[in-house]
Design an enzyme around this catalytic site. Structure first.
Site, mmCIF file in Angstrom:
data_model
loop_
_atom_site.group_PDB
_atom_site.id
_atom_site.type_symbol
_atom_site.label_atom_id
_atom_site.label_comp_id
_atom_site.label_asym_id
_atom_site.label_seq_id
_atom_site.Cartn_x
_atom_site.Cartn_y
_atom_site.Cartn_z
ATOM 1 N N THR A 187 156.382 133.407 37.881
ATOM 2 C CA THR A 187 155.515 133.730 36.801
ATOM 3 C C THR A 187 155.483 135.166 36.674
ATOM 4 O O THR A 187 155.611 136.025 37.727
ATOM 5 C CB THR A 187 154.131 133.160 37.157
ATOM 6 O OG1 THR A 187 153.502 133.637 38.074
ATOM 7 C CG2 THR A 187 154.277 131.563 37.217
ATOM 8 N N GLU A 198 156.276 127.304 34.680
ATOM 9 C CA GLU A 198 155.947 126.148 35.596
ATOM 10 C C GLU A 198 156.165 124.850 34.821
ATOM 11 O O GLU A 198 156.228 123.735 35.472
ATOM 12 C CB GLU A 198 154.278 126.017 35.647
ATOM 13 C CG GLU A 198 153.650 126.892 36.747
ATOM 14 C CD GLU A 198 153.054 127.976 36.107
ATOM 15 O OE1 GLU A 198 153.905 128.732 34.949
ATOM 16 O OE2 GLU A 198 152.431 128.956 36.593
ATOM 17 N N LYS A 240 133.711 135.360 25.428
ATOM 18 C CA LYS A 240 132.757 134.480 25.678
ATOM 19 C C LYS A 240 131.161 134.949 24.993
ATOM 20 O O LYS A 240 130.720 135.984 25.692
ATOM 21 C CB LYS A 240 132.402 134.139 27.124
ATOM 22 C CG LYS A 240 133.455 133.256 27.577
ATOM 23 C CD LYS A 240 133.732 133.548 29.215
ATOM 24 C CE LYS A 240 135.274 132.798 29.321
ATOM 25 N NZ LYS A 240 136.295 134.159 29.362
ATOM 26 N N TRP A 285 132.600 130.072 22.622
ATOM 27 C CA TRP A 285 133.861 130.766 22.907
ATOM 28 C C TRP A 285 134.323 131.215 21.300
ATOM 29 O O TRP A 285 134.213 130.547 20.436
ATOM 30 C CB TRP A 285 134.714 129.891 23.241
ATOM 31 C CG TRP A 285 134.634 129.235 24.499
ATOM 32 C CD1 TRP A 285 133.954 130.082 25.661
ATOM 33 C CD2 TRP A 285 135.445 128.306 25.330
ATOM 34 N NE1 TRP A 285 134.034 129.547 26.640
ATOM 35 C CE2 TRP A 285 134.891 128.443 26.668
ATOM 36 C CE3 TRP A 285 136.190 127.358 24.789
ATOM 37 C CZ2 TRP A 285 135.497 127.363 27.352
ATOM 38 C CZ3 TRP A 285 136.767 126.288 25.718
ATOM 39 C CH2 TRP A 285 136.288 126.499 27.065
HETATM 40 P P1 ADP Z 1 152.722 134.083 32.166
HETATM 41 O O1 ADP Z 1 151.980 133.064 32.323
HETATM 42 O O2 ADP Z 1 152.894 135.262 33.270
HETATM 43 O O3 ADP Z 1 152.607 135.095 30.971
HETATM 44 P P2 ADP Z 1 154.723 132.413 31.321
HETATM 45 O O4 ADP Z 1 155.908 133.082 30.702
HETATM 46 O O5 ADP Z 1 154.792 131.310 32.093
HETATM 47 O O6 ADP Z 1 154.131 133.773 32.081
HETATM 48 O O7 ADP Z 1 153.553 132.318 30.255
HETATM 49 C C1 ADP Z 1 153.193 131.007 30.047
HETATM 50 C C2 ADP Z 1 151.856 131.221 28.941
HETATM 51 O O8 ADP Z 1 152.293 131.658 27.734
HETATM 52 C C3 ADP Z 1 151.340 129.932 28.435
HETATM 53 O O9 ADP Z 1 150.309 129.487 29.485
HETATM 54 C C4 ADP Z 1 150.622 130.372 27.190
HETATM 55 O O10 ADP Z 1 149.372 130.814 27.411
HETATM 56 C C5 ADP Z 1 151.447 131.304 26.677
HETATM 57 N N1 ADP Z 1 152.476 130.665 25.586
HETATM 58 C C6 ADP Z 1 153.561 130.107 25.749
HETATM 59 N N2 ADP Z 1 154.153 129.701 24.513
HETATM 60 C C7 ADP Z 1 152.969 129.820 23.729
HETATM 61 C C8 ADP Z 1 152.798 129.167 22.335
HETATM 62 N N3 ADP Z 1 153.987 128.711 21.649
HETATM 63 N N4 ADP Z 1 151.607 129.782 21.923
HETATM 64 C C9 ADP Z 1 150.792 130.282 22.322
HETATM 65 N N5 ADP Z 1 150.787 130.731 23.714
HETATM 66 C C10 ADP Z 1 151.852 130.340 24.431
#
Ligand code: ADP
Length: 539
Positions: free
Chosen positions: A184, A327, A438, A443
């Protein structure tokens, strides 16, 4: 009573062999400084088998980790299959990670060899002394002749090794073996390792091929702008091989002009990238011939409704939003319009396209009260933590004692995203848990505020962060980037927002900045913004 069907392993080998047998003549393109290089799946397959021979020659252990530090290219696709199809584990390294995180993940995964693009040697080589498990560095010349190759016995040349190697048979019979891993991007603490199996990748590729997901098919010409080191380029490269789609690899030039040129020149049908990419491309692609393009996939962070609508108006098709995480392989939901919503007014459809979409068949989703663990209703209003389960969702992290916090007692992945789900099943992400503002026990969604501000015609980018507040605990601060040559005041931004959001959501202050800092994969980096504005006094 047991079913009586074959227990046939789902492996990358059968995906590879399908392309090798059926699609030998189909083209595979890589953009390079001297022009687009063209090869075919036939040549690719033959080279990939010889690359398996190279891994044997280098003495990479039976399940050794094979690192890649590279742009999107046909060579990178050879590695995508040669590693896993010989039982090794591909480890894609994010070329934009900070030095400390990069050495952490190489050492944590115990990479034995790293395949690096010549243009990236200056980034990787200075760290090699801190990567004791790495015995070989194999250089792939991406037309970066001006980059000096250090004189060191550990470095060898990809093409020279390939020329001397013999092709090897591919055999993987256990579908649950690890095929590849990806860490990640580590927005908090060290990155965590996700390990994909052959089975999970096979099923994920089929997921991407479903019509209600990305509908990847043989006639597609796919441009993955999303890097191959960012959650497997969203699985597009493996799905392309399985389906027999042509691929256009963008190489290292990811400027808007270069991307637009590839879309138009190569008659791309599917292009995929994060919102910041499509923000940049819009002004340069507008008015050009994009008639081949059937879909522009966008995800990784929230897709601004206004951006998607601008594409619909100016390019003829809106952005197709997808949601997922490293993940989740990553494809978990896609904002396709279901038959139950089609025919509604365009404004409503635009709202639906601005959601994160419906779960891809194979992925189960739920929203949960993080305090009690109770499941919450799908009424489009109640928000809770989004949790997912399915055959291509991680069940733990690689050798990481932090893993427990990320999974619910029944094994579902806790995404760290807060969402509502509509009665039709559309997931709407309110925020990431740590980015919510918050305010007085309630929220405020930073994402929603950003989307509203970014809908202003003079605004290029906007990010909202929480600032500590004596009375309300936290209040929102809007950080706004204007389009070149535009002017706007704080009062004008607030006046724009006033009819669009609840009164108590209005940011306490608006600051104008040159650029929103981005993470290693091009998302808004709230962490960096929070650091920049730590101690900021709201009026
Ligand atoms: P990191 O968690 O380090 O940013 P990832 O690339 O795995 O790495 O990111 C996953 C996160 O990206 C998701 O949990 C979400 O918060 C955000 N995300 C992915 N796609 C979208 C989307 N279409 N809209 C909003 N958030 C998104």
């Amino acid at each position: 009573m047991q079913g009586l069907m074959q227990d046939y392993p789902l492996t990358l080998v059968s995906m590879f062999e399908r392309a090798e047998k059926l699609f030998a003549n189909k083209p595979l393109m890589t953009a390079a400084p001297k022009g687009v290089q063209r090869t075919t799946y036939g040549t690719w397959a033959e080279r990939t088998r010889r690359l398996g021979g190279v891994l044997d020659r280098l003495g990479v252990s039976a399940d050794g980790r094979v690192g890649t530090f590279a742009w999107n290219s046909a060579r990178h696709l050879e590695l995508y299959f040669a590693g896993p199809c010989t039982g090794r584990v591909l480890h894609t390294l994010n070329i934009r990670l900070f030095a400390e995180q990069l050495t952490y993940i190489v050492n944590h995964a115990e990479d034995e060899v790293i395949f690096v693009d010549r243009s990236l040697i200056p980034v990787l080589w200075p760290l090699i002394g801190e990567m004791p498990t790495v015995r070989h560095v194999v250089m792939m010349d991406d037309d970066a002749g001006d980059v000096e190759i250090p004189d060191d016995a550990r470095i060898s040349d990809y093409e020279a090794l390939l020329a001397e190697a013999d092709p090897v048979p591919f055999r993987v019979t256990d579908e649950n073996l690890a095929a590849s891993m990806c860490y990640t991007s580590g927005t908090t603490g060290n990155p965590k390792g996700v390990v994909y199996s052959h089975r999970s990748m096979y099923l994920h590729s089929m997921g991407a091929m479903l019509t209600d997901a990305l509908a990847i098919c043989e006639s597609d010409v796919i441009l993955p702008v999303v890097p191959m080191f960012h959650a497997n380029a969203w699985g597009l490269c493996q799905a392309a091989v399985f389906a027999g789609s042509s691929l256009v690899m963008p190489g290292r030039d990811l400027t808007p002009g270069a991307i637009a040129e590839l879309i138009v020149g190569q008659k791309v049908t599917v292009a995929a990238g994060v919102p910041t990419i499509w923000m940049g491309v819009l002004p340069v692609i507008e008015g050009r011939d994009t008639s081949a393009l059937r879909t522009i996939v966008c995800g990784g962070s929230a897709v601004p409704r206004a951006l998607s609508e601008s594409y619909r108006e100016k390019v003829g098709r809106p952005l197709l939003q997808a949601w997922g995480m490293t993940e989740t392989s990553p494809l978990a939901s896609v904002a396709q319009l279901l038959s139950t919503v089609k025919g509604r007014p365009e404004e409503e459809l635009a709202d639906i396209r601005a959601t994160q979409g419906i779960p891809v068949p194979g992925v189960d989703a739920r929203i949960v009260d993080p305090g009690t663990g109770d499941q919450l209703p799908w009424d489009g209003k109640t928000s809770g933590e989004l949790q997912v389960a399915g055959p291509w969702i991680a069940r733990t992290y690689y050798n990481d004692d932090r893993a427990g916090d990320s999974f619910a007692p029944d094994g579902w992945l806790r995404t760290g995203d807060v969402a509502t789900i509509s009665p039709e099943g559309y997931i709407h992400l309110v925020d990431r848990t740590k980015d919510l503002v918050k305010s007085g026990g309630e929220w405020i969604s930073s994402v929603e505020l950003e989307n509203e501000i970014m809908a202003h015609p003079k605004v290029a980018e906007a990010a909202v962060i929480a600032i500590p507040h004596d009375r309300w605990v936290e209040r929102p601060l809007a950080c706004v980037v204007l389009k070149p040559g535009e002017e706007l005041t704080k009062e004008e931004v607030l006046a724009w927002l006033e009819p669009r959001v609840a009164k108590w959501w209005l940011p306490d202050d608006v600051v104008f900045i040159d650029e929103v800092p981005k993470t290693s994969v091009g998302k808004f980096s709230k962490k960096d913004l929070r650091e920049r504005f730590s101690g900021y006094q709201l009026p």
